[in-house]
Write a protein that holds these residues in place. Structure first.
Motif, PDB file in Angstrom:
ATOM      1  N   MET A   1       6.683  53.358  31.773  1.00 49.15           N
ATOM      2  CA  MET A   1       6.606  54.614  32.498  1.00 49.15           C
ATOM      3  C   MET A   1       5.163  54.918  32.885  1.00 49.15           C
ATOM      4  SD  MET A   1       8.182  58.296  31.419  1.00 49.15           S
ATOM      5  CE  MET A   1       8.152  59.675  32.563  1.00 49.15           C
ATOM      6  N   HIS A   2       4.962  55.294  34.160  1.00 49.40           N
ATOM      7  CA  HIS A   2       3.623  55.630  34.642  1.00 49.40           C
ATOM      8  C   HIS A   2       3.250  57.039  34.178  1.00 49.40           C
ATOM      9  CE1 HIS A   2       0.106  55.840  37.207  1.00 49.40           C
ATOM     10  NE2 HIS A   2       0.534  56.996  37.673  1.00 49.40           N
ATOM     11  N   ILE A   3       2.048  57.187  33.638  1.00 49.29           N
ATOM     12  CA  ILE A   3       1.586  58.471  33.115  1.00 49.29           C
ATOM     13  C   ILE A   3       0.301  58.873  33.827  1.00 49.29           C
ATOM     14  CG2 ILE A   3       0.809  59.726  31.081  1.00 49.29           C
ATOM     15  CD1 ILE A   3       3.706  58.861  30.833  1.00 49.29           C
ATOM     16  N   ALA A   4       0.236  60.119  34.303  1.00 47.62           N
ATOM     17  CA  ALA A   4      -0.990  60.655  34.912  1.00 47.62           C
ATOM     18  C   ALA A   4      -1.200  62.072  34.390  1.00 47.62           C
ATOM     19  CB  ALA A   4      -0.885  60.660  36.437  1.00 47.62           C
ATOM     20  N   ALA A   5      -2.437  62.398  34.028  1.00 49.40           N
ATOM     21  CA  ALA A   5      -2.743  63.728  33.498  1.00 49.40           C
ATOM     22  C   ALA A   5      -2.442  64.800  34.540  1.00 49.40           C
ATOM     23  CB  ALA A   5      -4.207  63.793  33.081  1.00 49.40           C
ATOM     24  N   ASP A   6      -1.769  65.873  34.110  1.00 48.90           N
ATOM     25  CA  ASP A   6      -1.340  66.952  35.000  1.00 48.90           C
ATOM     26  C   ASP A   6      -2.354  68.095  34.905  1.00 48.90           C
ATOM     27  OD1 ASP A   6       0.133  68.457  36.713  1.00 48.90           O
ATOM     28  OD2 ASP A   6       1.827  68.770  35.383  1.00 48.90           O
ATOM     29  N   TYR A   7      -3.289  68.124  35.842  1.00 45.24           N
ATOM     30  CA  TYR A   7      -4.367  69.101  35.793  1.00 45.24           C
ATOM     31  C   TYR A   7      -3.954  70.451  36.375  1.00 45.24           C
ATOM     32  CZ  TYR A   7      -7.971  65.894  34.214  1.00 45.24           C
ATOM     33  OH  TYR A   7      -8.728  65.038  33.453  1.00 45.24           O
TER      34      TYR A   7
ATOM     35  N   ARG B   1      -1.775  61.847  43.838  1.00 49.04           N
ATOM     36  CA  ARG B   1      -1.246  60.654  44.507  1.00 49.04           C
ATOM     37  C   ARG B   1       0.102  60.246  43.904  1.00 49.04           C
ATOM     38  NH1 ARG B   1      -5.282  57.655  43.539  1.00 49.04           N
ATOM     39  NH2 ARG B   1      -6.458  58.206  45.409  1.00 49.04           N
ATOM     40  N   ALA B   2       0.192  60.284  42.577  1.00 48.84           N
ATOM     41  CA  ALA B   2       1.430  59.874  41.914  1.00 48.84           C
ATOM     42  C   ALA B   2       2.600  60.762  42.319  1.00 48.84           C
ATOM     43  CB  ALA B   2       1.247  59.911  40.400  1.00 48.84           C
ATOM     44  N   GLU B   3       2.387  62.076  42.349  1.00 51.33           N
ATOM     45  CA  GLU B   3       3.480  62.989  42.673  1.00 51.33           C
ATOM     46  C   GLU B   3       3.869  62.892  44.142  1.00 51.33           C
ATOM     47  OE1 GLU B   3       5.196  64.312  40.535  1.00 51.33           O
ATOM     48  OE2 GLU B   3       3.924  64.223  38.773  1.00 51.33           O
ATOM     49  N   ALA B   4       2.890  62.815  45.034  1.00 53.63           N
ATOM     50  CA  ALA B   4       3.197  62.722  46.463  1.00 53.63           C
ATOM     51  C   ALA B   4       3.964  61.442  46.778  1.00 53.63           C
ATOM     52  CB  ALA B   4       1.910  62.787  47.279  1.00 53.63           C
ATOM     53  N   CYS B   5       3.510  60.333  46.219  1.00 54.69           N
ATOM     54  CA  CYS B   5       4.130  59.049  46.527  1.00 54.69           C
ATOM     55  C   CYS B   5       5.484  58.894  45.848  1.00 54.69           C
ATOM     56  CB  CYS B   5       3.183  57.916  46.149  1.00 54.69           C
ATOM     57  SG  CYS B   5       1.595  58.028  47.035  1.00 54.69           S
ATOM     58  N   ALA B   6       5.659  59.531  44.697  1.00 52.24           N
ATOM     59  CA  ALA B   6       6.972  59.519  44.041  1.00 52.24           C
ATOM     60  C   ALA B   6       7.997  60.251  44.889  1.00 52.24           C
ATOM     61  CB  ALA B   6       6.868  60.149  42.662  1.00 52.24           C
ATOM     62  N   ARG B   7       7.565  61.281  45.604  1.00 48.09           N
ATOM     63  CA  ARG B   7       8.480  61.993  46.513  1.00 48.09           C
ATOM     64  C   ARG B   7       9.020  61.058  47.591  1.00 48.09           C
ATOM     65  NH1 ARG B   7       9.775  66.565  43.815  1.00 48.09           N
ATOM     66  NH2 ARG B   7       7.962  67.881  43.399  1.00 48.09           N
TER      67      ARG B   7
ATOM     68  N   ILE C   1      -1.513  63.904  55.213  1.00 51.69           N
ATOM     69  CA  ILE C   1      -2.371  64.909  54.578  1.00 51.69           C
ATOM     70  C   ILE C   1      -3.426  64.231  53.694  1.00 51.69           C
ATOM     71  CG2 ILE C   1      -0.706  66.780  54.694  1.00 51.69           C
ATOM     72  CD1 ILE C   1      -0.038  66.255  51.743  1.00 51.69           C
ATOM     73  N   GLY C   2      -3.738  62.985  54.035  1.00 55.18           N
ATOM     74  CA  GLY C   2      -4.860  62.305  53.395  1.00 55.18           C
ATOM     75  C   GLY C   2      -4.587  61.668  52.057  1.00 55.18           C
ATOM     76  N   ILE C   3      -3.295  61.411  51.731  1.00 52.01           N
ATOM     77  CA  ILE C   3      -2.948  60.781  50.455  1.00 52.01           C
ATOM     78  C   ILE C   3      -2.474  59.356  50.730  1.00 52.01           C
ATOM     79  CG2 ILE C   3      -1.468  60.860  48.424  1.00 52.01           C
ATOM     80  CD1 ILE C   3      -1.317  63.892  48.808  1.00 52.01           C
TER      81      ILE C   3
ATOM     82  N   ILE D   1      -2.459  71.407  40.031  1.00 51.53           N
ATOM     83  CA  ILE D   1      -3.112  70.988  41.268  1.00 51.53           C
ATOM     84  C   ILE D   1      -2.196  70.126  42.137  1.00 51.53           C
ATOM     85  CG2 ILE D   1      -5.072  69.736  42.218  1.00 51.53           C
ATOM     86  CD1 ILE D   1      -5.702  72.441  40.813  1.00 51.53           C
ATOM     87  N   ALA D   2      -1.384  69.288  41.504  1.00 49.41           N
ATOM     88  CA  ALA D   2      -0.491  68.414  42.268  1.00 49.41           C
ATOM     89  C   ALA D   2       0.485  69.213  43.123  1.00 49.41           C
ATOM     90  CB  ALA D   2       0.269  67.482  41.338  1.00 49.41           C
TER      91      ALA D   2
END
Length: 334
Positions: free
Chosen positions: A242-248, A307-313, A326-328, A91-92
């Motif tokens: 390390m920040h961890i977020a489930a990858d759906y 949010r984690a992936e977009a902001c890491a970019r 885009i609303g993030i 989804i990310a």
């Protein structure tokens, strides 16, 4: 007279057509924007037959890889919005293609989301590698020549995992080698073509069972338990902050189709996918987390990784579009 009027009114309601469930009259295409055998392809081919039975329809899974999944995703977005062309992905990815400039003017709001599993990346090396644990590989990345790491591209789960490791570990010398999908990237590590891979567990478990790959760490704060394998230690043993977020992962239907399409798939997801023994077995044997959801519940579950992936970019200087467009909201992640 009143009795006759009431009878006539009742007869009128009885003759009104009831709301009928959508009955597809042609095949539904699910575009998998990655090569065959990878994580998205695997789970989509488990889910497709479940939906075929529930919807009484033919579903065709079409692999259309390229450009970190953006080519097939754009093909789904550009198709007629009639409910017969879906896509599948982490989804990310679909939520952040605009941030990296791979697809212009798109966001997660372009889809109704149907989640089935959450996946975790695993750092693995060739079974005969000199590296016995992640700490040894990390030391090599810090002190030696560039360590080659196979992924499915910068926007893939493996690419994002490698970027997250670099961010958490600081100054390391790891060079990404891109392939058309997670399965080819895992095969490259198993054959020794690259030193390591950071692709998803589901893309590696068969090669781990077969003695071709040695798992060193899972990108989680808990060990990964896969049926028939020793637990894989969490990467936080070596990178505790390390920040961890489930990858759906899931299926995404572009918005704009008739509402009956989404109503029918909602019903199928709630009654069939959410109770699927086949999908639960797949998750248990491959190292995924069975966690179906759809609609607003699915979006709420997926937002942390989006949010984690977009902001890491943004932090890594890879963004060409500010996520706020885009609303993030990256401030919400702080």
């Amino acid at each position: 007279m009143k009795r006759f009027a009431l009878a006539a009114l009742a007869a009128t309601f009885l003759t009104l057509p009831a709301h009928a469930q959508w009955k597809p009259d042609k095949p539904i295409n699910i575009i998998v924007p990655w090569a065959a055998g990878g994580s998205t392809d695997q789970v989509t081919r488990v889910v497709a037959p479940i939906l075929e039975e529930a919807l009484d329809a033919q579903i065709v899974v079409v692999n259309q890889p390229g450009a970190s999944g953006s080519i097939g995703t754009k093909a789904a977005l550009d198709a007629p919005r009639d409910g017969y062309t879906w896509t599948a992905n982490a989804i990310a990815n679909n939520a952040t293609y605009a941030v990296t400039g791979l697809i212009e003017d798109t966001s997660i709001e372009d889809y109704r989301i149907y989640l089935h599993v959450a996946n975790v990346p695993v750092v693995s090396v060739h079974a005969d590698s000199e590296y016995q644990d992640f700490g040894e590989l990390l030391e090599a990345m810090r002190t030696g020549d560039a360590v080659t790491v196979g992924t499915a591209g910068v926007n893939s789960s493996g690419g994002m995992a490698l970027a997250a490791i670099k961010e958490a570990a600081g100054d390391i010398n790891a060079r990404m080698v891109s392939y058309d999908g997670g399965n080819p990237a895992a095969i490259a590590a198993a054959s020794g073509e690259v030193v390591a891979t950071t692709q998803l567990a589901v893309e590696q478990t068969e090669m781990i069972r077969g003695g071709r790959l040695r798992p060193l760490a899972v990108l989680s704060d808990e060990p990964l338990t896969v049926e028939g394998l020793d637990p894989i230690p969490p990467i936080t043993e070596w990178l505790p902050d390390m920040h961890i977020a489930a990858d759906y992962f899931g299926i995404l239907i572009p918005t704009g189709a008739p509402q009956e399409v989404y109503d029918a798939v909602d019903k199928a997801w709630a009654e069939h996918v959410a109770n699927s023994e086949e999908l639960q077995t797949y998750a248990r044997e491959r190292g995924a987390v069975f966690d179906p959801a759809y609609g607003e519940e699915a979006l709420a579950k997926a937002m942390p990784v989006i949010r984690a992936e977009a902001c890491a970019r943004v932090e890594r200087g890879e963004a060409v579009v500010d996520p706020s467009e885009i609303g993030i909201d990256c401030k919400a992640a702080e």
